[in-house]
Design an enzyme around this catalytic site. Structure first.
Site, PDB file in Angstrom:
ATOM      1  N   HIS A 127      26.249   8.949 -15.363  1.00  0.00           N
ATOM      2  CA  HIS A 127      25.052   8.913 -14.512  1.00  0.00           C
ATOM      3  C   HIS A 127      25.281   8.081 -13.256  1.00  0.00           C
ATOM      4  CE1 HIS A 127      22.382  10.129 -18.160  1.00  0.00           C
ATOM      5  NE2 HIS A 127      22.947  11.167 -17.578  1.00  0.00           N
ATOM      6  N   TYR A 142      36.493  14.112 -19.049  1.00  0.00           N
ATOM      7  CA  TYR A 142      36.494  12.816 -18.355  1.00  0.00           C
ATOM      8  C   TYR A 142      37.644  11.972 -18.903  1.00  0.00           C
ATOM      9  CZ  TYR A 142      31.981  14.895 -17.619  1.00  0.00           C
ATOM     10  OH  TYR A 142      30.996  15.795 -17.304  1.00  0.00           O
ATOM     11  N   ASP A 187       0.835  -1.211   0.000  1.00  0.00           N
ATOM     12  CA  ASP A 187       0.000   0.000   0.000  1.00  0.00           C
ATOM     13  C   ASP A 187       0.872   1.265   0.000  1.00  0.00           C
ATOM     14  OD1 ASP A 187       1.016  -0.161   2.529  1.00  0.00           O
ATOM     15  OD2 ASP A 187      -0.880   0.279   3.559  1.00  0.00           O
ATOM     16  N   GLU A 220      29.351  23.317 -13.445  1.00  0.00           N
ATOM     17  CA  GLU A 220      28.023  23.645 -13.999  1.00  0.00           C
ATOM     18  C   GLU A 220      27.422  24.825 -13.256  1.00  0.00           C
ATOM     19  OE1 GLU A 220      25.210  20.400 -13.672  1.00  0.00           O
ATOM     20  OE2 GLU A 220      23.818  21.386 -15.060  1.00  0.00           O
ATOM     21  N   ASP A 280      27.275  16.540  -8.612  1.00  0.00           N
ATOM     22  CA  ASP A 280      26.244  17.192  -9.426  1.00  0.00           C
ATOM     23  C   ASP A 280      24.952  17.095  -8.626  1.00  0.00           C
ATOM     24  OD1 ASP A 280      24.303  17.939 -11.261  1.00  0.00           O
ATOM     25  OD2 ASP A 280      25.284  16.933 -12.953  1.00  0.00           O
ATOM     26  N   HIS A 282      21.360  22.956 -21.181  1.00  0.00           N
ATOM     27  CA  HIS A 282      19.952  22.600 -21.350  1.00  0.00           C
ATOM     28  C   HIS A 282      19.105  23.655 -20.655  1.00  0.00           C
ATOM     29  CE1 HIS A 282      19.848  21.034 -17.170  1.00  0.00           C
ATOM     30  NE2 HIS A 282      20.969  20.430 -17.435  1.00  0.00           N
ATOM     31  N   HIS A 341      28.886  14.805 -23.554  1.00  0.00           N
ATOM     32  CA  HIS A 341      27.496  15.255 -23.366  1.00  0.00           C
ATOM     33  C   HIS A 341      27.340  16.706 -23.826  1.00  0.00           C
ATOM     34  CE1 HIS A 341      28.757  17.497 -19.750  1.00  0.00           C
ATOM     35  NE2 HIS A 341      29.412  16.409 -19.372  1.00  0.00           N
ATOM     36  N   GLU A 343      27.611  23.560 -18.630  1.00  0.00           N
ATOM     37  CA  GLU A 343      28.228  22.470 -17.875  1.00  0.00           C
ATOM     38  C   GLU A 343      29.215  21.635 -18.683  1.00  0.00           C
ATOM     39  OE1 GLU A 343      25.455  19.197 -17.053  1.00  0.00           O
ATOM     40  OE2 GLU A 343      23.840  20.509 -17.738  1.00  0.00           O
ATOM     41  N   ASP A 400      20.691  23.400 -10.600  1.00  0.00           N
ATOM     42  CA  ASP A 400      21.481  22.293 -11.159  1.00  0.00           C
ATOM     43  C   ASP A 400      22.959  22.669 -11.121  1.00  0.00           C
ATOM     44  OD1 ASP A 400      22.379  20.103 -12.533  1.00  0.00           O
ATOM     45  OD2 ASP A 400      21.349  20.556 -14.417  1.00  0.00           O
ATOM     46  N   ARG A 402      33.617  18.290 -13.979  1.00  0.00           N
ATOM     47  CA  ARG A 402      32.529  19.052 -14.613  1.00  0.00           C
ATOM     48  C   ARG A 402      32.273  20.265 -13.721  1.00  0.00           C
ATOM     49  NH1 ARG A 402      29.127  15.310 -15.475  1.00  0.00           N
ATOM     50  NH2 ARG A 402      27.659  15.436 -13.734  1.00  0.00           N
ATOM     51  N   HIS A 423      15.772  19.173 -16.641  1.00  0.00           N
ATOM     52  CA  HIS A 423      15.951  19.258 -18.092  1.00  0.00           C
ATOM     53  C   HIS A 423      14.631  19.835 -18.613  1.00  0.00           C
ATOM     54  CE1 HIS A 423      19.094  15.786 -17.899  1.00  0.00           C
ATOM     55  NE2 HIS A 423      19.583  16.931 -17.480  1.00  0.00           N
TER      56      HIS A 423
END
Ligand code: GLY
Ligand code: MN
Ligand code: MN
Length: 431
Positions: free
Chosen positions: A246, A388, A41, A399, A263, A359, A355, A384, A274, A397, A366
């Site tokens: 990720h 790597y 539940d 950002e 991040d 954005h 990447h 950003e 962000d 990175r 996003h």
């Protein structure tokens, strides 16, 4: 309520923008999200659908918004439906919005209970020429789970198959990407809480600390400042983990000599921030880490200046690629001659920077926006860049969140440290 909401005047303005894009005789419907189940539940915390929130400010399940500017009776031109409460709901779940509170929050005079939505729609549709239905047209949406909006749209189309249906999403993308004054202030509120969390992390990090302990510090700082938490799953990635774009397990130990790529960003009042920052576990960068860090920072600073009204995001991203190429050659990671001969469709810099640079940012991290149209003032973007290098166990990175104005940019993160010397000094002070 944990957060100070935007004013009813702002929500009126958002609806006026939507109405302006409607064709004559159009009737638009927007639905809230479901409360998503877990198992047994259990359920997830409620997360309002961004579009109905943008147009009404109502942060409650089972809400419906109907916009019908050409309705015969002025009372039918804007109708908000909210979930009717009961003594049982009051005891188990607590207070729900009264109709008066819903009017105060949204600026919509006609507020009815959601149970009367079907009958109201049936009464009004004979006056309508077409129906505007909303859908998730985010470029990268890929959710297999049907939303309440999609379910209700299907029901409506099955019941009233002879009406012409129009898409609300392109208008929503347009109006949501151009932020109003209060929206910008709300994003800044989110940014300010994220800044506090970063300051706390700078004092907290030392060799031997677990990545999830850093996450816990951040989460605590968010919650104690009125945020409901993270705007997206945070990445706390030390050493090699930073090269997994990720990475969200956050369960490794931070070792002296490694850099931690973080991040994270809080949500406040539904709006996202962000942030990415990369800091040395020991409090001091090595010469190589410093060089790579400054290469990323150079790209970030130069890229930010390119975000101007009139610029296409595709052209911007190409220019950022050239900036990155130059830095990667300087670091000895790319060969100048090989870059001169590279296939423009497969630029070599993508080996180390795979990447996008920017954005849209807003109610969604996003956020929605029109990628094929030029930038206009009032848009908020991330900037950003990252480098790597798995063979060096290093990923960096940086950002920031940038508001585009008529003549330039406002860095909403201007108070969040990002220079190497600043970061090292603050980490030293925390020890
Ligand atoms: N935090 C997600 C991103 O930077 O796009
Ligand atoms: Mn991010
Ligand atoms: Mn981002």
């Amino acid at each position: 309520m944990r957060y100070t909401p935007l004013s009813a005047a702002t929500y009126r303005e958002h609806r006026a923008r939507f109405r302006k894009a409607m064709e004559k005789g159009g009737l638009a419907v927007f639905h809230s999200n479901d409360i998503m189940p877990t198992s047994a539940d259990g359920s997830m915390p409620f997360h309002q659908a961004a579009d109905i929130f943008h147009l009404s400010g109502i942060d409650q399940e089972e809400t419906v918004l109907l916009l019908f500017p050409d309705a015969f009776d002025p009372k039918d031109r804007e109708i908000l439906f909210v979930r009717e409460t009961s003594p049982s709901i009051a005891i188990w779940e607590g207070a729900k919005l009264t109709q008066k509170q819903a009017t105060g929050q949204s600026g919509i005079a006609t507020v009815l209970w959601t149970s009367s939505y079907d009958a109201t729609l049936q009464r009004l549709l004979p006056q309508a020429k077409n129906i505007y239905l909303n859908s998730n047209e985010h470029l990268r949406q890929g959710n297999e789970v049907e939303t309440r909006e999609e379910r209700k749209n299907k029901e409506l189309c099955a019941k009233y198959p002879l009406y012409e249906v129009k898409r609300s999403a392109p208008t929503m993308h347009r109006i949501r990407s151009r932020k109003t004054k209060e929206e910008i202030a709300q994003i800044q509120n989110a940014v300010n809480i994220t800044a506090k969390a970063f300051q706390r992390v700078l004092r907290f990090v030392k060799p031997g600390v677990k990545e999830y302990e850093i996450e816990a510090e951040i989460t605590h700082e968010f919650l104690r400042n009125g945020s409901r938490g993270h705007a997206y799953t945070p990445i706390i990635a030390s050493g090699y983990n930073a090269c997994v774009l990720h990475y969200i397990t956050n369960d490794d130990t931070c070792k002296s000599g490694d850099v931690i790529l973080m991040d994270f960003g809080c949500e406040y009042g539904g709006y996202a921030s962000d942030l990415s920052r990369s800091i040395p576990v020991s409090g001091k960068f090595t010469k190589r880490q410093r060089d790579v860090y400054n290469a990323v920072l150079n790209v970030q600073k130069a890229a930010t200046k390119l975000l101007l009204p009139g610029v296409y995001l595709a052209d911007y991203h190409k220019k950022v690629g050239v900036l990155m190429e130059k830095e990667l050659i300087g670091l000895g990671l790319l060969d100048k001659k090989a870059v001169a001969k590279q296939d423009p469709e497969k630029p070599l810099y993508k080996k180390y920077f795979m990447h996008g640079t920017s954005h849209f940012l807003g109610l969604d991290v996003h956020d929605v926006g029109l990628w094929h149209e030029p930038i206009v003032e009032g848009m908020v973007f991330t900037v950003e860049p990252g480098i790597y290098i798995p063979e060096e166990n290093l990923g960096i990175r940086i950002e920031n969140n940038i508001l585009v104005t008529k003549n330039g940019q406002v860095d909403l993160f201007k108070n969040i440290p990002r220079e190497v010397d600043e970061i090292e000094a603050l980490m030293k002070k925390g020890k």
